[in-house]
Design a protein around this motif. Sequence first.
Motif, PDB file in Angstrom:
ATOM      1  N   GLY A   1       2.481 -14.741  -3.887  1.00  0.00           N
ATOM      2  CA  GLY A   1       1.949 -15.095  -5.208  1.00  0.00           C
ATOM      3  C   GLY A   1       1.947 -13.889  -6.115  1.00  0.00           C
ATOM      4  N   PRO A   2       0.978 -14.199  -7.304  1.00  0.00           N
ATOM      5  CA  PRO A   2       0.983 -12.982  -8.260  1.00  0.00           C
ATOM      6  C   PRO A   2       0.147 -11.911  -7.387  1.00  0.00           C
ATOM      7  CG  PRO A   2      -0.646 -14.925  -8.637  1.00  0.00           C
ATOM      8  CD  PRO A   2       0.179 -15.332  -7.660  1.00  0.00           C
ATOM      9  N   ALA A   3       0.647 -10.694  -7.636  1.00  0.00           N
ATOM     10  CA  ALA A   3       0.185  -9.331  -7.046  1.00  0.00           C
ATOM     11  C   ALA A   3      -1.088  -9.139  -7.871  1.00  0.00           C
ATOM     12  CB  ALA A   3       1.128  -8.264  -7.081  1.00  0.00           C
ATOM     13  N   VAL A   4      -2.263  -9.026  -6.845  1.00  0.00           N
ATOM     14  CA  VAL A   4      -3.462  -8.493  -7.088  1.00  0.00           C
ATOM     15  C   VAL A   4      -4.126  -7.463  -6.486  1.00  0.00           C
ATOM     16  CG1 VAL A   4      -4.195 -10.426  -8.571  1.00  0.00           C
ATOM     17  CG2 VAL A   4      -4.674 -10.305  -6.051  1.00  0.00           C
ATOM     18  N   GLY A   5      -4.719  -6.431  -6.872  1.00  0.00           N
ATOM     19  CA  GLY A   5      -5.407  -5.431  -5.821  1.00  0.00           C
ATOM     20  C   GLY A   5      -4.276  -4.574  -5.128  1.00  0.00           C
ATOM     21  N   ILE A   6      -4.524  -4.935  -3.865  1.00  0.00           N
ATOM     22  CA  ILE A   6      -3.919  -3.972  -3.018  1.00  0.00           C
ATOM     23  C   ILE A   6      -2.310  -4.295  -2.973  1.00  0.00           C
ATOM     24  CG2 ILE A   6      -3.314  -3.590  -0.351  1.00  0.00           C
ATOM     25  CD1 ILE A   6      -6.425  -3.318  -0.351  1.00  0.00           C
ATOM     26  N   THR A   7      -2.218  -5.818  -3.226  1.00  0.00           N
ATOM     27  CA  THR A   7      -0.907  -6.209  -3.192  1.00  0.00           C
ATOM     28  C   THR A   7      -0.168  -5.527  -4.274  1.00  0.00           C
ATOM     29  OG1 THR A   7      -1.778  -8.213  -2.562  1.00  0.00           O
ATOM     30  CG2 THR A   7       0.437  -8.254  -2.815  1.00  0.00           C
ATOM     31  N   ARG A   8      -0.796  -5.452  -5.258  1.00  0.00           N
ATOM     32  CA  ARG A   8      -0.209  -5.073  -6.635  1.00  0.00           C
ATOM     33  C   ARG A   8       0.466  -3.319  -6.255  1.00  0.00           C
ATOM     34  NH1 ARG A   8      -2.714  -5.789 -12.345  1.00  0.00           N
ATOM     35  NH2 ARG A   8      -1.818  -7.966 -12.038  1.00  0.00           N
ATOM     36  N   VAL A   9      -0.648  -2.720  -5.767  1.00  0.00           N
ATOM     37  CA  VAL A   9      -0.189  -1.307  -5.174  1.00  0.00           C
ATOM     38  C   VAL A   9       0.974  -1.419  -4.293  1.00  0.00           C
ATOM     39  CG1 VAL A   9      -0.995   0.916  -4.095  1.00  0.00           C
ATOM     40  CG2 VAL A   9      -2.617  -0.564  -5.409  1.00  0.00           C
ATOM     41  N   GLU A  10       1.123  -2.352  -3.367  1.00  0.00           N
ATOM     42  CA  GLU A  10       2.302  -2.142  -2.614  1.00  0.00           C
ATOM     43  C   GLU A  10       3.546  -2.671  -3.372  1.00  0.00           C
ATOM     44  OE1 GLU A  10       1.993  -3.956   1.674  1.00  0.00           O
ATOM     45  OE2 GLU A  10       3.413  -5.364   0.608  1.00  0.00           O
ATOM     46  N   GLU A  11       3.235  -3.454  -4.323  1.00  0.00           N
ATOM     47  CA  GLU A  11       4.205  -3.924  -4.931  1.00  0.00           C
ATOM     48  C   GLU A  11       4.968  -2.818  -5.919  1.00  0.00           C
ATOM     49  OE1 GLU A  11       4.325  -4.933  -9.221  1.00  0.00           O
ATOM     50  OE2 GLU A  11       3.391  -6.981  -8.102  1.00  0.00           O
ATOM     51  N   SER A  12       3.978  -2.165  -6.756  1.00  0.00           N
ATOM     52  CA  SER A  12       4.263  -0.938  -7.587  1.00  0.00           C
ATOM     53  C   SER A  12       4.850   0.107  -6.932  1.00  0.00           C
ATOM     54  CB  SER A  12       2.895  -0.468  -8.228  1.00  0.00           C
ATOM     55  OG  SER A  12       2.449  -1.728  -9.192  1.00  0.00           O
ATOM     56  N   LEU A  13       4.621   0.372  -5.745  1.00  0.00           N
ATOM     57  CA  LEU A  13       5.341   1.546  -5.094  1.00  0.00           C
ATOM     58  C   LEU A  13       6.742   1.034  -4.570  1.00  0.00           C
ATOM     59  CD1 LEU A  13       2.316   3.027  -3.141  1.00  0.00           C
ATOM     60  CD2 LEU A  13       3.340   4.062  -5.011  1.00  0.00           C
TER      61      LEU A  13
ATOM     62  N   LEU B   1      10.827   3.816   6.470  1.00  0.00           N
ATOM     63  CA  LEU B   1      10.561   2.450   6.435  1.00  0.00           C
ATOM     64  C   LEU B   1       9.400   2.084   5.538  1.00  0.00           C
ATOM     65  CD1 LEU B   1      10.770   1.448  10.296  1.00  0.00           C
ATOM     66  CD2 LEU B   1      12.451   1.168   8.695  1.00  0.00           C
ATOM     67  N   PHE B   2       9.699   1.172   4.414  1.00  0.00           N
ATOM     68  CA  PHE B   2       8.326   0.757   3.578  1.00  0.00           C
ATOM     69  C   PHE B   2       8.338  -0.407   3.792  1.00  0.00           C
ATOM     70  CE2 PHE B   2       6.161  -0.513   0.033  1.00  0.00           C
ATOM     71  CZ  PHE B   2       5.833   0.589  -0.541  1.00  0.00           C
ATOM     72  N   ASP B   3       6.885  -0.657   4.432  1.00  0.00           N
ATOM     73  CA  ASP B   3       6.432  -1.912   4.887  1.00  0.00           C
ATOM     74  C   ASP B   3       5.938  -2.902   3.763  1.00  0.00           C
ATOM     75  OD1 ASP B   3       5.182  -3.805   6.482  1.00  0.00           O
ATOM     76  OD2 ASP B   3       3.510  -2.850   7.107  1.00  0.00           O
ATOM     77  N   LEU B   4       6.650  -4.232   3.846  1.00  0.00           N
ATOM     78  CA  LEU B   4       6.268  -5.036   2.867  1.00  0.00           C
ATOM     79  C   LEU B   4       5.468  -6.277   3.410  1.00  0.00           C
ATOM     80  CD1 LEU B   4       9.328  -4.828   0.457  1.00  0.00           C
ATOM     81  CD2 LEU B   4       7.185  -4.410  -0.274  1.00  0.00           C
ATOM     82  N   THR B   5       4.832  -6.026   4.508  1.00  0.00           N
ATOM     83  CA  THR B   5       4.476  -7.114   5.191  1.00  0.00           C
ATOM     84  C   THR B   5       3.338  -8.199   4.441  1.00  0.00           C
ATOM     85  OG1 THR B   5       4.360  -5.978   7.221  1.00  0.00           O
ATOM     86  CG2 THR B   5       3.063  -7.892   7.254  1.00  0.00           C
ATOM     87  N   THR B   6       2.583  -7.347   3.346  1.00  0.00           N
ATOM     88  CA  THR B   6       1.648  -7.929   2.782  1.00  0.00           C
ATOM     89  C   THR B   6       2.089  -8.802   1.640  1.00  0.00           C
ATOM     90  OG1 THR B   6      -0.063  -6.239   3.272  1.00  0.00           O
ATOM     91  CG2 THR B   6      -0.463  -7.632   1.429  1.00  0.00           C
ATOM     92  N   SER B   7       3.034  -7.892   0.791  1.00  0.00           N
ATOM     93  CA  SER B   7       3.805  -8.918  -0.055  1.00  0.00           C
ATOM     94  C   SER B   7       4.390 -10.353   0.330  1.00  0.00           C
ATOM     95  CB  SER B   7       4.859  -7.884  -0.868  1.00  0.00           C
ATOM     96  OG  SER B   7       3.891  -6.841  -1.510  1.00  0.00           O
ATOM     97  N   ALA B   8       5.094  -9.802   1.501  1.00  0.00           N
ATOM     98  CA  ALA B   8       5.810 -10.970   2.138  1.00  0.00           C
ATOM     99  C   ALA B   8       5.079 -12.131   2.572  1.00  0.00           C
ATOM    100  CB  ALA B   8       6.529 -10.350   3.329  1.00  0.00           C
ATOM    101  N   HIS B   9       3.807 -11.957   3.087  1.00  0.00           N
ATOM    102  CA  HIS B   9       2.909 -12.918   3.388  1.00  0.00           C
ATOM    103  C   HIS B   9       2.311 -13.443   2.104  1.00  0.00           C
ATOM    104  CE1 HIS B   9       3.147 -11.321   7.489  1.00  0.00           C
ATOM    105  NE2 HIS B   9       2.607 -12.701   7.799  1.00  0.00           N
ATOM    106  N   TRP B  10       2.009 -12.611   1.237  1.00  0.00           N
ATOM    107  CA  TRP B  10       1.214 -12.981   0.063  1.00  0.00           C
ATOM    108  C   TRP B  10       1.846 -14.078  -0.599  1.00  0.00           C
ATOM    109  CZ3 TRP B  10      -3.545 -11.748  -0.594  1.00  0.00           C
ATOM    110  CH2 TRP B  10      -4.178 -11.946  -1.944  1.00  0.00           C
TER     111      TRP B  10
END
Lengths: 400, 447
Positions: free
Chosen positions: B19-31, B8-17
């Motif tokens: 907006g444009p991915a920065v920092g940790i959001t960018r890591v989640e998105e890239s993976l 299960l790949f958790d996308l909770t942060t991206s889903a809440h975000w």
Amino acid sequence: MSYRRILGLGTCPAVKPVHGGQRRVHAIKAFYQSVGIRYDHVCVYDPSIYGPGLVGSHDRPFDTVPAWYPSVPFITDLLSGRQAADDSALVAHFSDVLGALEPDALQLEHPFMWPLAERLLRGARGLPLIYSSHNVEAPLKRSILLGAAVRPEVCATIHDEIDRMEREVCARAALIICVSASDRDHYVSSCRASDVIVVPNGVDRPPANIRLDAKVGQVFGHRRFLFMVGSAYPPNVQGARDLVIRNGVFHSSPLKSLAVCGGVCELRQYPEYRQYMAANEARIAFFPSIDDDDLWALKAAAHGCVLAIGTGGGTSLKTAEALALGKWVVANSTALRGFEAFAAAEGVIRADNRADFAHAMAKVLRADPIQISEGSRKARDVLFWDRCFSDSGLVARLSF
Amino acid sequence: MGAVLRYLFDLTTSAHWGGPAVGITRVEESLARRARQYLGDDLTFCVYDKYRNLVLAIDDETAALAIDGQLQIKIKPPRGDAGRLDPLRRSLRRALLSNATVYHAFQRLRGRSFTREEVVRIREQQLAVPNDRPLPAMTPVELDADTVMISGGLDWEFKDLRALWALKQEREFRYCAIVYDLIPVLLPHYVVPGYVELLTDYFGELYWTADRVICISEATRRDWLRYCDALGAQPVPADVFPLGCDLQPVAGDTVPELPVELAGKRYALFVSTIEPRKNHRILYEAWDDCVRQKLVDAERDRLVFVGRRGWAVEEFLREVSFNPATRDTIVVLNSVDDAQLNLIYHNCAFVVFPSHYEGFGLPVAEALGHGKPCISSDSGALPEIGGDLVVRLGARDTPGWTKAIAHYMNAPDELAAWSDRIAREYRPITWDMAAKTFFTSIKEQAR
């Protein structure tokens, strides 16, 4: 000849012992009775702490706040002694008690009632005084007051007042009973006392039948948990704040794993606790008012004991209690004062800073239950009150 | 070997975000973009509902929208006081976003800082996409011992780890989290007030919840194991994967220009949020010495700070702007877009990075990726990047920084040779490489 009847005078009642000072008085009374000495205890008490049912018929409340340092906390003991000596009705009451009981000696529990004792002794020429010290009180009071942000010059004045009082008591006393060798050294070297005997703080032997308390099972299930008990006495609360809860209690999974009993439960009010409220609430079970039976049930079920004392002199009854249980003990050096012989005993882990303390608590929770050797168990027998008194030589001193 | 594992790949942060991915959001998105490649059909994307302590599966289409910042999944609390407050919060957010300056100030109070360009982008997306859009179909995942949940987001904000721990006890699934750094625990004085408690609580519970962690550097791994040891417990096993650093070509028609303050200047560049941990002060003091001792040319040479204004730097920035030696020679640029930043990198003499501590130190990798010589502190994970292609100094060695800056400002030939060597020898870690390491580690350890 020997003492047959002793009247004790202190600042807290001994009807239903709860905190350490009361338990020591209770143990003294039991010992005296066991050797044929009648011991009556009277006190001037703080009515905000001790209500009906907790005080004796001769005890009297300390019911006004004198103008002397009215805003300074933790000095009702000192103030009650002053007030009692200045209150002619109280002096008359206790003189009547003295006259009615006709003791062979007056025993002062703590130094704080010295102003009243001095007045009573003036009217009872030749009555021996026994000073029953529970701590070297002056430096202890100063550290408590400094910890409560009382102005240093006020702390110094109060320290000097208590120190002077204790010197006068020592000069007048026929016998001094204290709780540790270091306290004895203080009285001998600083107060020039000559007849000082050490009766360490001890612990009651466990009751024959400890009932299993359903509440313990409800809270902890079959899981391991640590046990901590203490009054609201500032050093207990300070120790718990500094060593146990600061930076959050994460020593176990988020289930109840620490039982905190007695007045020390007030640590919940402090920022250190509230800062990590959710984590702490998940792991700590509080038992602010707990009777002896429930306390024994908790102690019997506990995996180990936690002793965190911020400051203080004398020795801690809680320490004797924890060591006597023969379970794991995590303690700081202050808590082990007077019990240095047990600092390296089986199952005892000394930890003096927050990180080491947390590490030790976690380690103990993961360790198997300790099975102390028969030798270690025998060595701990000296921790029980009956042994503390019988080994001290006190009986011989009371017979002459 | 047991049953087939499900990831299960958790996308909770991206889903809440949203907006444009920065920092940790960018890591989640890239993976997340590369997860299917490595986990195949065993992968399900999910989000976590902290109000109900549920893990909810989302389909790939929904996941793709969340990863692209095109969809914001706002999981609402159960009906009750919290539920009634949600529209109020939404209204407040929209009102704040309608004024970029106010939004910027509000986020700074929360310890976050965005460039004006980012605020505008967030505003466009937030106000354009109706927040009341119906939630996609999400079904609770049947968690079991053959499930591995992978989480690398802002879990201290979006997860209730105590509840998740309880769920784990019930369902016995496995939990694997990315650990970025232990700075809030080890160096709390460098963390925005309020976040220290939040993060300390998070790590305290993560220890009990995670079956394995994946750290972004060896330094972070060491910190994690030390942290476990301090808890007096068996360490939670930890692997390491490096962050990727893909320098993206900037799209757009407009040709960027150097900021006017830098035109015709020779400059050392420091790209970082301006906050105490990043240690701008040592550069300021070193530069002050350089100017006063005429070790640099005050007419020609500049020290450039590019980055958002963080917390606790008001007095520092005032000092920089009032000091006669630095007010004209230190250039502070708070709002720089990606295209302009690339140009600033391209034209700089060398890059400096004196941070007191980093869990990874992406700016050093970016500097090398731009082919630029870099002088870095030797703190935290920074020595792990670039080997001997980077000059390293102590984060408190002011004379050392003074000497190095003065030297390289006046050694263009040496810098050119250094750049040539970087071009020949530096092999940037791409997100493809990073993802391969990450998912290989996940799969090896899960079995």
